[in-house]
Structure formats: structure tokens, C-alpha cells
Design an enzyme around this catalytic site. Structure first.
Site, short mmCIF file in Angstrom:
data_model
loop_
_atom_site.label_atom_id
_atom_site.label_comp_id
_atom_site.label_asym_id
_atom_site.label_seq_id
_atom_site.Cartn_x
_atom_site.Cartn_y
_atom_site.Cartn_z
N SER A 68 0.81 -1.23 0.00
CA SER A 68 0.00 0.00 0.00
C SER A 68 0.83 1.27 0.00
CB SER A 68 -0.96 0.01 1.19
OG SER A 68 -0.25 0.21 2.40
N LYS A 104 0.64 4.75 6.61
CA LYS A 104 0.02 5.62 5.60
C LYS A 104 0.64 7.01 5.68
CE LYS A 104 -2.96 2.26 4.85
NZ LYS A 104 -2.86 1.40 3.68
#
Length: 199
Positions: A68, A104
Site C-alpha cells: 500500500s 500511511k
């Protein structure tokens, strides 16, 4: 006629000065060796305990799983994070979610408005977000009603691999609360080919 019983005793020769000196040296060495060994073991235990404490409380070391955050980080990278009180847009953070640590990038702060176009272009408070770390843009998994205002005490985060990352665009993750945050990722230590600060 009684005969007296004689006890025969062998008289031992007293040790020579050389023997005494050797024995003294041996005993002194044994005591010194024991002291050095004990102090070395204590020092190692202290260093190990301090390292664990620092690693746990101040500089957690994390291994990256998944894709990700590609191309910034890839599966198997080992990174160092720093405990921080506040985070800026563009910082990479690690946070707890359902007993897992996710990684993230900070996109928007509490109270800010986020909008994402069909092509994946992001604006914050109406201003286009410059994202030099991306190689492609995508709307990805998004079930938010856009534009979206970040709640107070929360941070809006997204992965760099927008088409596959599940992040604040999805209600499965949502915005990140301060108490969930492990720290800011600042340095990659493995692989050596990528050794250095993270951007």
C-alpha cells in the site's frame, strides 16, 4: 609387654616462595576474571534493557508488509519511527488498527476539507495537493461522501499506492485518532540499497 603404637606421619615440605607466588597470581587472576565477567554481564544486560526501552518507547523499529505504500516503501523494508506530538501533511505515520500496525501518509489535519476527483487528484481546502511521491493516481476504495471534513482530533491518511491502499477513504479504516499513532516513519535501515531518510 605392651608395645606403644607409633603413628607415622609424613611431614610435608612447606611450599616454596615461587609456588606461593604462582598460587597468589592464580588466585588474583581468578578473582579479577570473575569481577570483569560480572561487570561485563551487568553492562550487557543494562545496554540491552536500555535498547529495548528506547526501541519500544521512543524509536520503534517496524517491518513493512504489503504494497500500500509503494513506491516509497515495499514489502520487507525495515524502518525506524519516532514518537512525535504533531504531524505535518506528507509525513508517513504508523498507527494501530484492529491489533495491526498500518502505515500511511498524512493528507489532511482536523477540520480540513478533503476532496478526491475521479482521476484520483486530491485537494485539501480547495487547494490541489502536490504529491511528488506518487507514480499513479486513483480514486481507489472510497465510500466517503466527498468533499469530506476531517473530524476534530483525527488525521486523514492515504497510502501511496492509491489503487490498492485501504485508508481513510474507506469507512473500514477511517480517520486516525492520536491515541492510535505509533510514530512517524523517518528512516529506512533495510534493504541497504534504500538506506536513508524517508520522504
Amino acid at each position: 609387654m605392651k608395645y606403644g603404637r607409633r603413628s607415622s606421619r609424613i611431614l610435608e615440605q612447606p611450599p616454596t616462595a615461587d609456588q606461593l607466588e604462582r598460587e597468589l597470581r592464580r588466585e588474583t587472576y581468578r578473582k579479577q576474571y570473575g569481577r570483569v565477567l560480572r561487570s561485563t554481564v551487568y553492562a550487557l544486560i543494562t545496554v540491552a534493557a536500555a535498547a529495548v526501552l528506547v526501541a519500544t518507547l521512543m524509536l520503534p523499529v517496524l517491518r513493512i508488509y504489503g504494497t500500500s505504500m509503494t513506491p516509497t516503501m515495499t514489502d520487507g523494508d525495515i524502518v525506524v519511527s519516532v514518537k512525535a506530538g504533531s504531524f505535518d501533511r506528507g509525513d508517513i505515520i504508523a498507527f494501530w488498527l484492529n491489533n495491526k500496525i498500518l502505515v500511511k501518509r498524512v493528507i489532511a489535519q482536523p477540520g480540513e476539507w478533503v476532496d478526491i476527483g475521479e482521476d484520483g487528484s486530491v485537494t485539501v481546502n480547495g487547494e490541489p495537493l502536490e504529491e511528488p511521491y506518487l507514480t499513479e493516481k486513483a480514486l481507489g476504495e472510497c465510500d466517503l461522501e466527498l468533499p469530506y471534513q476531517v473530524p476534530e482530533g483525527r488525521i486523514f491518511v492515504m497510502g501511496d499506492h492509491r489503487s490498492t491502499s485501504v485508508d481513510s477513504r474507506s469507512s473500514a479504516v477511517g480517520c486516525v485518532a492520536e491515541e492510535q499513532i505509533v510514530g512517524e516513519l523517518v528512516f529506512r535501515v533495510w534493504p541497504f540499497s534504500g538506506f536513508g531518510p524517508l520522504k
